[in-house]
Design a protein around this motif. Structure first.
Motif, short mmCIF file in Angstrom:
data_model
loop_
_atom_site.label_atom_id
_atom_site.label_comp_id
_atom_site.label_asym_id
_atom_site.label_seq_id
_atom_site.Cartn_x
_atom_site.Cartn_y
_atom_site.Cartn_z
N GLN A 23 0.83 -1.21 0.00
CA GLN A 23 0.00 0.00 0.00
C GLN A 23 0.86 1.27 0.00
N TYR A 30 0.97 5.61 -7.69
CA TYR A 30 -0.12 6.36 -8.32
C TYR A 30 0.12 7.86 -8.29
N TYR A 37 -2.28 8.15 -16.32
CA TYR A 37 -3.28 7.13 -15.99
C TYR A 37 -4.51 7.19 -16.92
N SER A 41 -6.40 4.20 -19.00
CA SER A 41 -7.75 3.91 -18.57
C SER A 41 -8.75 4.05 -19.72
N GLU A 45 -10.28 0.57 -19.72
CA GLU A 45 -11.26 0.51 -18.62
C GLU A 45 -12.53 1.34 -18.87
N ARG A 49 -16.11 1.24 -16.83
CA ARG A 49 -16.46 2.40 -16.00
C ARG A 49 -17.86 2.91 -16.37
N GLU A 66 -17.36 7.72 -3.51
CA GLU A 66 -16.47 6.91 -4.33
C GLU A 66 -15.17 6.70 -3.57
N VAL A 69 -11.00 7.14 -5.79
CA VAL A 69 -11.60 7.98 -6.82
C VAL A 69 -10.64 8.24 -7.99
N MET A 73 -12.47 10.26 -13.05
CA MET A 73 -13.20 10.06 -14.32
C MET A 73 -14.66 9.63 -14.11
N ASP A 91 -9.13 8.91 -1.77
CA ASP A 91 -8.07 8.12 -2.41
C ASP A 91 -6.82 8.27 -1.55
N ILE A 92 -5.94 7.27 -1.62
CA ILE A 92 -4.71 7.40 -0.82
C ILE A 92 -3.62 8.17 -1.56
N SER A 118 -8.32 6.26 3.21
CA SER A 118 -8.13 4.86 2.83
C SER A 118 -9.42 4.06 3.00
N ASN A 135 -13.85 1.42 -8.04
CA ASN A 135 -13.35 0.84 -9.28
C ASN A 135 -11.84 0.59 -9.24
N TYR A 136 -11.47 -0.63 -9.60
CA TYR A 136 -10.06 -1.02 -9.75
C TYR A 136 -9.23 -0.72 -8.51
N LEU A 140 -5.61 -4.30 -6.30
CA LEU A 140 -4.31 -3.86 -5.77
C LEU A 140 -4.07 -4.36 -4.35
N LEU A 141 -5.15 -4.72 -3.66
CA LEU A 141 -5.05 -5.03 -2.23
C LEU A 141 -4.76 -6.49 -1.98
C1 LIG Z 1 -6.18 1.60 -10.79
S1 LIG Z 1 -6.49 3.13 -9.99
C2 LIG Z 1 -8.24 3.35 -10.25
C3 LIG Z 1 -8.70 4.76 -10.09
C4 LIG Z 1 -10.18 5.00 -10.35
N1 LIG Z 1 -11.01 4.25 -9.45
C5 LIG Z 1 -10.53 4.67 -11.77
O1 LIG Z 1 -11.20 3.65 -12.02
O2 LIG Z 1 -10.09 5.41 -12.66
C6 LIG Z 1 -6.40 2.60 -8.32
C7 LIG Z 1 -6.61 3.72 -7.33
O3 LIG Z 1 -6.82 3.14 -6.05
C8 LIG Z 1 -6.20 3.96 -5.09
N2 LIG Z 1 -6.05 3.15 -3.86
C9 LIG Z 1 -5.30 2.05 -3.68
N3 LIG Z 1 -5.46 1.55 -2.44
C10 LIG Z 1 -6.36 2.36 -1.82
C11 LIG Z 1 -6.95 2.38 -0.53
N4 LIG Z 1 -6.63 1.47 0.40
N5 LIG Z 1 -7.85 3.34 -0.24
C12 LIG Z 1 -8.18 4.28 -1.15
N6 LIG Z 1 -7.64 4.33 -2.40
C13 LIG Z 1 -6.75 3.38 -2.74
C14 LIG Z 1 -4.90 4.37 -5.78
O4 LIG Z 1 -4.29 5.47 -5.17
C15 LIG Z 1 -5.41 4.66 -7.18
O5 LIG Z 1 -5.84 5.99 -7.33
#
Ligand SMILES: C[S@@+](CC[C@H](N)C(=O)[O-])C[C@H]1O[C@@H](n2cnc3c(N)ncnc32)[C@H](O)[C@@H]1O
Length: 236
Positions: A23, A30, A37, A41, A45, A49, A66, A69, A73, A91-92, A118, A135-136, A140-141
């Motif tokens: 994380q 990011y 990005y 996207s 994506e 979306r 959201e 975020v 977009m 968003d983080i 977060s 979304n997406y 990552l987690l």
């Molecule tokens: C692949 S991008 C997707 C962005 C957006 N949702 C979109 O679809 O365009 C992943 C996003 O998740 C955010 N992110 C990752 N882990 C997170 C968390 N624990 N809490 C909030 N945001 C997180 C990242 O910073 C990044 O902006």
């Protein structure tokens, strides 16, 4: 018997891989990716979306959140539909949020709140949102973080609230395994995204899955899910 090695190989191909970008690294990654990005996207994506926004179907006056975020977009579209409601985005990555703020400013939107936050500890009251879009991010987690995130989603949604989640998923058509292989070779090139499956965990942690669709764009496989917060309090 002769089939077994092939089956085992297929089985391994469908396993959810370990998240290989932490994380802390995701935040930095990011921050750096914010400038490029949107191009990635749009190419891979945008279709998923659009579908997530259709399923979210935000109505003016609603309380909307959201999580992750990004560059805003989807958020900008929800804010346009909801001038008299509450629109919150977290968003983080400050870098992604900066792009989102610019997008909202340029679209002439004023009625929104964007801040660093977060999914693992959402700064919001219980039962405060009608709709939650994400979304997406699950892709990552680490899997062991999913229950905590789902607990937070369940907590902040109103009874019967709507959750729309999009993630990279396992390819179902020829060529759609490409990105998963790329992740295995170079996870940073994939922005840390790998294929996940969310219907099971959602059902396990207090949601009723109403829609699950497979959307593919430029061979990139996405799963789009609409789920409703169930009345039954899940055991976390
Ligand atoms: C692949 S991008 C997707 C962005 C957006 N949702 C979109 O679809 O365009 C992943 C996003 O998740 C955010 N992110 C990752 N882990 C997170 C968390 N624990 N809490 C909030 N945001 C997180 C990242 O910073 C990044 O902006």
């Amino acid at each position: 018997m002769a089939q077994r090695p092939k089956q085992e190989f297929r089985q391994r191909e469908l396993e959810i891989l370990k998240a290989r970008v932490s994380q802390v690294e995701v935040t930095r990654l990011y921050d750096r990716l914010a400038g490029v990005y949107d191009l990635w996207s749009h190419l891979t994506e945008a279709k998923a979306r659009r579908r997530s926004l259709e399923l979210a179907d935000v109505q003016d006056g609603q309380q909307v959140l959201e999580v992750a975020v990004g560059t805003g977009m989807a958020f900008v579209e929800m804010v346009k539909n909801n001038p008299h409601g509450r629109n919150v985005g977290i968003d983080i990555s400050e870098g992604m949020l900066e792009k989102a703020r610019r997008r909202l400013r340029e679209a002439g939107c004023e009625h929104y709140e964007l801040s660093v936050g977060s999914a693992l500890a959402i700064q919001a009251d219980d039962h405060s949102f009608d709709v939650l879009l994400n979304n997406y991010m699950f892709d990552l987690l680490e899997e062991h973080d999913w229950p905590m995130v789902l607990k937070e989603f369940h907590r902040v949604l109103k009874p019967g609230g709507k959750l729309v989640v999009v993630s990279m998923t396992f390819g179902e058509k020829p060529g759609s395994g490409f990105y998963q292989r790329l992740y295995q070779l170079a996870p940073l090139l994939m922005g840390g995204c790998r294929a996940v499956r969310l219907s099971g965990p959602l059902a396990q942690f207090g949601f009723v899955v109403k829609v699950r669709e497979y959307v593919q764009q430029l061979f990139f496989p996405s799963g789009v899910i609409l789920a409703i917060k169930s009345d039954i309090q899940p055991m976390f």
